[in-house]
Design a protein around this motif. Structure first.
Motif, PDB file in Angstrom:
ATOM      1  N   MET A   1       0.840  -1.191   0.000  1.00 39.72           N
ATOM      2  CA  MET A   1       0.000   0.000   0.000  1.00 39.72           C
ATOM      3  C   MET A   1       0.881   1.249   0.000  1.00 39.72           C
ATOM      4  O   MET A   1       1.907   1.301   0.656  1.00 39.72           O
ATOM      5  CB  MET A   1      -0.907   0.011   1.228  1.00 39.72           C
ATOM      6  CG  MET A   1      -1.837   1.210   1.217  1.00 39.72           C
ATOM      7  SD  MET A   1      -2.808   1.397   2.713  1.00 39.72           S
ATOM      8  CE  MET A   1      -1.676   2.299   3.722  1.00 39.72           C
ATOM      9  N   ILE A   2       0.453   2.227  -0.738  1.00 40.04           N
ATOM     10  CA  ILE A   2       1.179   3.492  -0.813  1.00 40.04           C
ATOM     11  C   ILE A   2       0.763   4.377   0.350  1.00 40.04           C
ATOM     12  O   ILE A   2      -0.420   4.549   0.615  1.00 40.04           O
ATOM     13  CB  ILE A   2       0.898   4.207  -2.149  1.00 40.04           C
ATOM     14  CG1 ILE A   2       1.581   3.456  -3.275  1.00 40.04           C
ATOM     15  CG2 ILE A   2       1.371   5.639  -2.105  1.00 40.04           C
ATOM     16  CD1 ILE A   2       1.452   4.096  -4.618  1.00 40.04           C
ATOM     17  N   LYS A   3       1.749   4.947   1.005  1.00 40.59           N
ATOM     18  CA  LYS A   3       1.500   5.926   2.059  1.00 40.59           C
ATOM     19  C   LYS A   3       2.051   7.256   1.570  1.00 40.59           C
ATOM     20  O   LYS A   3       3.235   7.372   1.278  1.00 40.59           O
ATOM     21  CB  LYS A   3       2.178   5.516   3.358  1.00 40.59           C
ATOM     22  CG  LYS A   3       1.923   6.528   4.472  1.00 40.59           C
ATOM     23  CD  LYS A   3       2.501   6.077   5.790  1.00 40.59           C
ATOM     24  CE  LYS A   3       2.295   7.007   6.939  1.00 40.59           C
ATOM     25  NZ  LYS A   3       1.754   8.308   6.712  1.00 40.59           N
ATOM     26  N   ILE A   4       1.181   8.232   1.459  1.00 42.22           N
ATOM     27  CA  ILE A   4       1.588   9.579   1.044  1.00 42.22           C
ATOM     28  C   ILE A   4       2.059  10.332   2.288  1.00 42.22           C
ATOM     29  O   ILE A   4       1.342  10.403   3.277  1.00 42.22           O
ATOM     30  CB  ILE A   4       0.412  10.333   0.373  1.00 42.22           C
ATOM     31  CG1 ILE A   4      -0.142   9.541  -0.816  1.00 42.22           C
ATOM     32  CG2 ILE A   4       0.840  11.732  -0.031  1.00 42.22           C
ATOM     33  CD1 ILE A   4       0.811   9.303  -1.947  1.00 42.22           C
ATOM     34  N   THR A   5       3.252  10.882   2.216  1.00 38.95           N
ATOM     35  CA  THR A   5       3.828  11.556   3.375  1.00 38.95           C
ATOM     36  C   THR A   5       3.541  13.061   3.357  1.00 38.95           C
ATOM     37  O   THR A   5       3.222  13.625   2.308  1.00 38.95           O
ATOM     38  CB  THR A   5       5.355  11.356   3.419  1.00 38.95           C
ATOM     39  OG1 THR A   5       5.940  12.022   2.287  1.00 38.95           O
ATOM     40  CG2 THR A   5       5.719   9.882   3.414  1.00 38.95           C
ATOM     41  N   GLN A   6       3.682  13.666   4.519  1.00 38.68           N
ATOM     42  CA  GLN A   6       3.507  15.118   4.627  1.00 38.68           C
ATOM     43  C   GLN A   6       4.524  15.847   3.755  1.00 38.68           C
ATOM     44  O   GLN A   6       4.186  16.856   3.116  1.00 38.68           O
ATOM     45  CB  GLN A   6       3.654  15.563   6.078  1.00 38.68           C
ATOM     46  CG  GLN A   6       2.532  15.089   6.976  1.00 38.68           C
ATOM     47  CD  GLN A   6       2.683  15.585   8.391  1.00 38.68           C
ATOM     48  OE1 GLN A   6       3.043  16.737   8.622  1.00 38.68           O
ATOM     49  NE2 GLN A   6       2.407  14.714   9.363  1.00 38.68           N
ATOM     50  N   SER A   7       5.742  15.348   3.717  1.00 38.81           N
ATOM     51  CA  SER A   7       6.767  16.018   2.912  1.00 38.81           C
ATOM     52  C   SER A   7       6.431  15.952   1.420  1.00 38.81           C
ATOM     53  O   SER A   7       6.714  16.893   0.675  1.00 38.81           O
ATOM     54  CB  SER A   7       8.154  15.431   3.180  1.00 38.81           C
ATOM     55  OG  SER A   7       8.204  14.067   2.857  1.00 38.81           O
ATOM     56  N   GLU A   8       5.790  14.860   0.975  1.00 41.15           N
ATOM     57  CA  GLU A   8       5.357  14.780  -0.424  1.00 41.15           C
ATOM     58  C   GLU A   8       4.275  15.805  -0.722  1.00 41.15           C
ATOM     59  O   GLU A   8       4.264  16.419  -1.788  1.00 41.15           O
ATOM     60  CB  GLU A   8       4.827  13.377  -0.742  1.00 41.15           C
ATOM     61  CG  GLU A   8       5.893  12.322  -0.867  1.00 41.15           C
ATOM     62  CD  GLU A   8       5.303  10.965  -1.173  1.00 41.15           C
ATOM     63  OE1 GLU A   8       5.592  10.437  -2.263  1.00 41.15           O
ATOM     64  OE2 GLU A   8       4.558  10.426  -0.327  1.00 41.15           O
ATOM     65  N   VAL A   9       3.353  15.986   0.227  1.00 41.03           N
ATOM     66  CA  VAL A   9       2.279  16.969   0.057  1.00 41.03           C
ATOM     67  C   VAL A   9       2.878  18.366  -0.035  1.00 41.03           C
ATOM     68  O   VAL A   9       2.523  19.159  -0.922  1.00 41.03           O
ATOM     69  CB  VAL A   9       1.256  16.881   1.218  1.00 41.03           C
ATOM     70  CG1 VAL A   9       0.261  18.034   1.155  1.00 41.03           C
ATOM     71  CG2 VAL A   9       0.531  15.540   1.180  1.00 41.03           C
TER      72      VAL A   9
END
Length: 185
Positions: A1-9
């Motif tokens: 599963m992909i977890k989108i990080t705060q730094s990516e946002v």
């Protein structure tokens, strides 16, 4: 599963142009950019849930607006369609594109599309320099051109899926395929 990080946002939000144009969600991009920088934790959680549960149908609906090119304003051929998706989906799309870029697929020496600081103009300047250099050296130069202006209109998702299997991680490929399916305008 992909977890989108705060730094990516945050990274993707900083790349957004703070335009006032809106998609079907009627949210200005400036609002989305400010929101992402203010509460990246909330959006990283939201985008991670989308990766797990699937893309909202509303993100697959584009508002199409005709944009005048030049010439006779009464000729329909002088307009090109501009498709605006929802602003949140554009932020998510930027995050996914950054993931693809991090995999190194778009780093070819002659790759100009979908890369920052490159465009059709840089491609033409590079071609012009190549031709001029070789002609100056007394060499013969030939070229062929392909019109791919409608290439994405003809894209068959099942062929894209087949060609990208094993090249792009499965969970990322599934998100891309979900995003491409069920589109409307």
């Amino acid at each position: 599963m992909i977890k989108i990080t705060q730094s990516e946002v945050i990274k993707a939000a900083k790349m957004l142009k703070p335009k006032l144009c809106m998609g079907i969600d009627e949210l200005p991009m400036k609002f989305i950019k400010d929101l992402a920088l203010l509460v990246p934790d909330m959006l990283s959680y939201y985008f991670t849930m989308i990766c797990e549960k699937g893309m909202p149908d509303s993100w697959k609906v584009a508002v199409v607006t005709p944009l005048f090119k030049s010439g006779d304003k009464s000729a329909i051929s002088q307009y090109r369609p501009i498709s605006n998706l929802g602003s949140l989906s554009k932020l998510f799309e930027k995050i996914i594109l950054n993931r693809i870029n991090d995999l190194g697929f778009l780093e070819g020496e002659f790759q100009h599309g979908f890369r920052s600081h490159r465009s059709t103009t840089t491609a033409m300047l590079e071609l012009q320099d190549f031709v001029a250099t070789h002609l100056d050296q007394g060499r013969m130069v030939g070229t062929y051109l392909l019109d791919l202006s409608a290439a994405f209109d003809l894209l068959r998702p099942e062929i894209l899926h087949r060609d990208l299997m094993g090249v792009i991680p499965t969970d990322l490929l599934n998100i891309i395929m979900d995003f491409l399916s069920g589109r409307s305008f």
